[in-house]
Design an enzyme around this catalytic site. Structure first.
Site, mmCIF file in Angstrom:
data_model
loop_
_atom_site.group_PDB
_atom_site.id
_atom_site.type_symbol
_atom_site.label_atom_id
_atom_site.label_comp_id
_atom_site.label_asym_id
_atom_site.label_seq_id
_atom_site.Cartn_x
_atom_site.Cartn_y
_atom_site.Cartn_z
ATOM 1 N N SER A 55 0.796 -1.230 0.000
ATOM 2 C CA SER A 55 0.000 0.000 0.000
ATOM 3 C C SER A 55 0.829 1.280 0.000
ATOM 4 O O SER A 55 0.310 2.351 -0.295
ATOM 5 C CB SER A 55 -0.940 0.015 1.207
ATOM 6 O OG SER A 55 -0.212 0.147 2.410
ATOM 7 N N LYS A 129 0.703 4.646 6.821
ATOM 8 C CA LYS A 129 0.197 5.486 5.727
ATOM 9 C C LYS A 129 0.867 6.856 5.815
ATOM 10 O O LYS A 129 1.573 7.171 6.757
ATOM 11 C CB LYS A 129 -1.329 5.671 5.813
ATOM 12 C CG LYS A 129 -2.142 4.384 5.896
ATOM 13 C CD LYS A 129 -2.135 3.578 4.620
ATOM 14 C CE LYS A 129 -2.964 2.300 4.768
ATOM 15 N NZ LYS A 129 -2.800 1.401 3.598
#
Length: 272
Positions: A55, A129
């Protein structure tokens, strides 16, 4: 051999035996001190985390080990735009994971090593993230992008090649609540980030209380060693919500001052 030499030899052997016994007695204490130090470092200073997915490509590759700064949050530092952060699952982001069957010995060793920070825990649910917006910001992405924060378009060179800034998932405008952050993966089309959890409590945002710390370096493998600085796109003027909100007020004050001075001059002239 003289009696003196025999005594010296005996004393020497006895001294060596005592030193060996002393070492083995002190070894458990040395191990305990090492474990305590490792635990303190993991809890308050730096912890290593393994990247579990794609990701954050190409910034981070699956299997990379990053070092996370856990010290500065203890002094009141909060996540900033552009930082890569590790945070606990806010609830429902990772879903349920099936328990891993391991023998008791292996499980016990893993728990001890993860407890002192030498390997990832199989029980903790953490994500990594990039922070795109912080409390008070308004964030949005329409069509194919770009992502905008407080009306400022972001130039995002870290996005995975071939991806669009929205990752085919337009959103917003969304006002990020105080003490929360909006996060997105660099691999926009392979990241279940804030965009995909707007139906959960927090509307896709993450509480800063869930943030473990900022990832500041890729430590392993050696060939991938690199730092993780904040991209310059987040330094552009006017991106701060506070600054943007302050501009109208500042302009209003600047415009009001001449009017006030003019009114006072008229009053003085009338009094004369």
């Amino acid at each position: 051999m003289s009696s003196e030499e025999a005594d010296d030899t005996t004393d020497g052997d006895g001294g060596t035996s005592q030193k060996q016994r002393s070492f083995w007695k002190e070894l458990p204490l040395l191990i305990a001190i090492a474990l305590v130090l490792a635990l303190l470092i993991k809890t308050f200073l730096v912890q290593a985390f393994s990247i579990p997915s794609a990701s954050m490509e190409n910034t981070l590759q699956e299997g990379d080990r990053v070092l996370v700064d856990k010290l500065t949050p203890w002094f009141g530092s909060e996540p900033e735009r552009g930082e890569v952060v590790v945070f606990h699952d806010p609830g429902g982001w990772l879903g349920e994971t099936a328990p891993i069957d391991t023998n008791p010995v292996t499980s016990a060793i893993q728990k001890v090593l993860s407890f002192v920070g030498l390997m990832p825990s199989a029980e903790e649910k953490d994500l990594i993230k990039r922070v795109i917006a912080v409390g008070g910001d308004t964030v949005e992405c329409q069509g194919t992008g770009p992502v905008k924060v407080n009306g400022k378009a972001l130039n995002e060179p870290y996005i995975y090649p071939g991806n669009t800034p929205c990752g085919d998932r337009p959103f917003g405008p969304i006002r990020v609540p105080k003490d929360r952050i909006w996060v997105m993966g660099d691999h926009r089309q392979d990241s279940l980030d804030s965009r995909y959890h707007q139906d959960l409590p927090g509307n896709g945002t993450v509480s800063i209380d869930e943030v473990v710390g900022r990832a500041f370096v890729v430590a392993w493998p050696i060939g991938r060693w690199s730092t993780l600085p904040i991209p310059s796109t987040f330094d552009q003027p006017g991106i701060s919500a506070a600054a943007a909100a302050g501009l109208p007020a500042a302009a209003g004050v600047a415009g009001a001052v001449p009017l006030v001075l003019l009114r006072r001059r008229r009053l003085v002239n009338q009094a004369k």
